[in-house]
Design a protein around this motif. Sequence first.
Motif, PDB file in Angstrom:
ATOM      1  N   UNK A  82      56.610  -2.778 -22.455  1.00  0.00           N
ATOM      2  CA  UNK A  82      55.766  -1.800 -22.329  1.00  0.00           C
ATOM      3  C   UNK A  82      55.906  -0.939 -21.091  1.00  0.00           C
ATOM      4  N   UNK A  83      56.299   0.119 -21.119  1.00  0.00           N
ATOM      5  CA  UNK A  83      56.247   0.912 -19.756  1.00  0.00           C
ATOM      6  C   UNK A  83      55.079   2.028 -19.695  1.00  0.00           C
ATOM      7  N   UNK A  84      54.177   1.939 -18.575  1.00  0.00           N
ATOM      8  CA  UNK A  84      53.150   2.766 -18.450  1.00  0.00           C
ATOM      9  C   UNK A  84      52.993   3.452 -17.168  1.00  0.00           C
ATOM     10  N   UNK A  85      52.846   4.762 -17.610  1.00  0.00           N
ATOM     11  CA  UNK A  85      52.667   5.629 -16.296  1.00  0.00           C
ATOM     12  C   UNK A  85      51.455   6.708 -16.632  1.00  0.00           C
ATOM     13  N   UNK A  86      50.340   6.128 -15.967  1.00  0.00           N
ATOM     14  CA  UNK A  86      48.747   6.776 -16.391  1.00  0.00           C
ATOM     15  C   UNK A  86      48.652   6.660 -17.831  1.00  0.00           C
ATOM     16  N   UNK A  87      48.328   7.808 -18.514  1.00  0.00           N
ATOM     17  CA  UNK A  87      47.901   7.585 -19.883  1.00  0.00           C
ATOM     18  C   UNK A  87      49.045   7.841 -20.990  1.00  0.00           C
ATOM     19  N   UNK A  88      50.336   7.919 -20.233  1.00  0.00           N
ATOM     20  CA  UNK A  88      51.470   7.937 -21.089  1.00  0.00           C
ATOM     21  C   UNK A  88      52.280   6.659 -21.304  1.00  0.00           C
ATOM     22  N   UNK A  89      52.358   6.059 -22.389  1.00  0.00           N
ATOM     23  CA  UNK A  89      52.741   4.467 -22.312  1.00  0.00           C
ATOM     24  C   UNK A  89      53.916   4.838 -23.621  1.00  0.00           C
ATOM     25  N   UNK A  90      54.814   3.723 -23.273  1.00  0.00           N
ATOM     26  CA  UNK A  90      56.216   3.730 -24.144  1.00  0.00           C
ATOM     27  C   UNK A  90      56.279   2.211 -24.368  1.00  0.00           C
ATOM     28  N   UNK A  91      56.285   1.679 -25.735  1.00  0.00           N
ATOM     29  CA  UNK A  91      56.668   0.470 -26.250  1.00  0.00           C
ATOM     30  C   UNK A  91      58.011   0.657 -26.873  1.00  0.00           C
ATOM     31  N   UNK A  92      58.599  -0.495 -26.193  1.00  0.00           N
ATOM     32  CA  UNK A  92      60.014  -0.602 -26.867  1.00  0.00           C
ATOM     33  C   UNK A  92      60.018  -2.086 -27.738  1.00  0.00           C
ATOM     34  N   UNK A  93      60.108  -2.141 -28.989  1.00  0.00           N
ATOM     35  CA  UNK A  93      59.994  -3.313 -29.629  1.00  0.00           C
ATOM     36  C   UNK A  93      61.233  -3.694 -30.396  1.00  0.00           C
ATOM     37  N   UNK A  94      61.608  -5.024 -30.543  1.00  0.00           N
ATOM     38  CA  UNK A  94      62.793  -5.326 -31.156  1.00  0.00           C
ATOM     39  C   UNK A  94      62.317  -6.556 -31.771  1.00  0.00           C
TER      40      UNK A  94
END
Length: 264
Positions: A82-94
Amino acid sequence: MKTSPIFCLAFLVTITLHAQQAAPSPTLPPLPPGPLLKRAPDYSTWTVTCQGHAAEARPSVKPATTEGKPKDKEAVTIASTVVKTGSTILELNADTDGKRKEIWHIGGLMVMKQPDAAEPTVWPDTVQADIYSVNFAAVDFAGLDWISATTYSGMAKYQGRDCIQFTGEVSPLNPKAREEEAIAIGQAIAFGQPVPPETKVTAVAYIDLETRLPLVVTFGNEKRIYQYGTPPAAELTLPPELENAVKEREKQLKRLSTAPARAY
């Protein structure tokens, strides 16, 4: 005067029981002050590695609670960065099959990109109420809403870190399965049949005393390990193809929310 052996045995048992009752029960160390669980900082990166399945029928996976590295080497079922910058969040799942999934949470929308899909999917960012889903609008970690002062169970160590330990019971079922379970229980009660118990698993969480972030959590036979990396240096931005998909979705939602003109 002779003393009966039976009388002596009974006397010894009574004395032992009284001694056990009089002995003070072990007490927990005081719950440390401050929040029990924090959200990750606004700029953060972490990886959650899952091993096993919460309700599968095999011996429980126990987290290491002493100094040193965990000794158990269970198969990884899914890893999520999980990469979080404020209210924008990116999940990279494998997952175990090597399938990778990219999920963006931005502006109240969830944008999913999968390698075998021609187009990304976009929908309102809503989640299920279970131990697997994260409502990033309110929390950063799935399945930890049971942590409270009443589930505090002591202090422990994990890989040299002081931790606050919590122990509770949770349902490993998704909302649909829980609804089906509730219907089955209701029917059993209505027809006077044996009532099946609710499906529950033991949950144990180790929260870092200093950061108040989770380090390891077990749900029945599932173990989740949390590792924290270098925070991102810049704010996350959607790739152009995903940004176009979001714009199209926003147009659709706007059209759906616009009331039709009243006919006269």
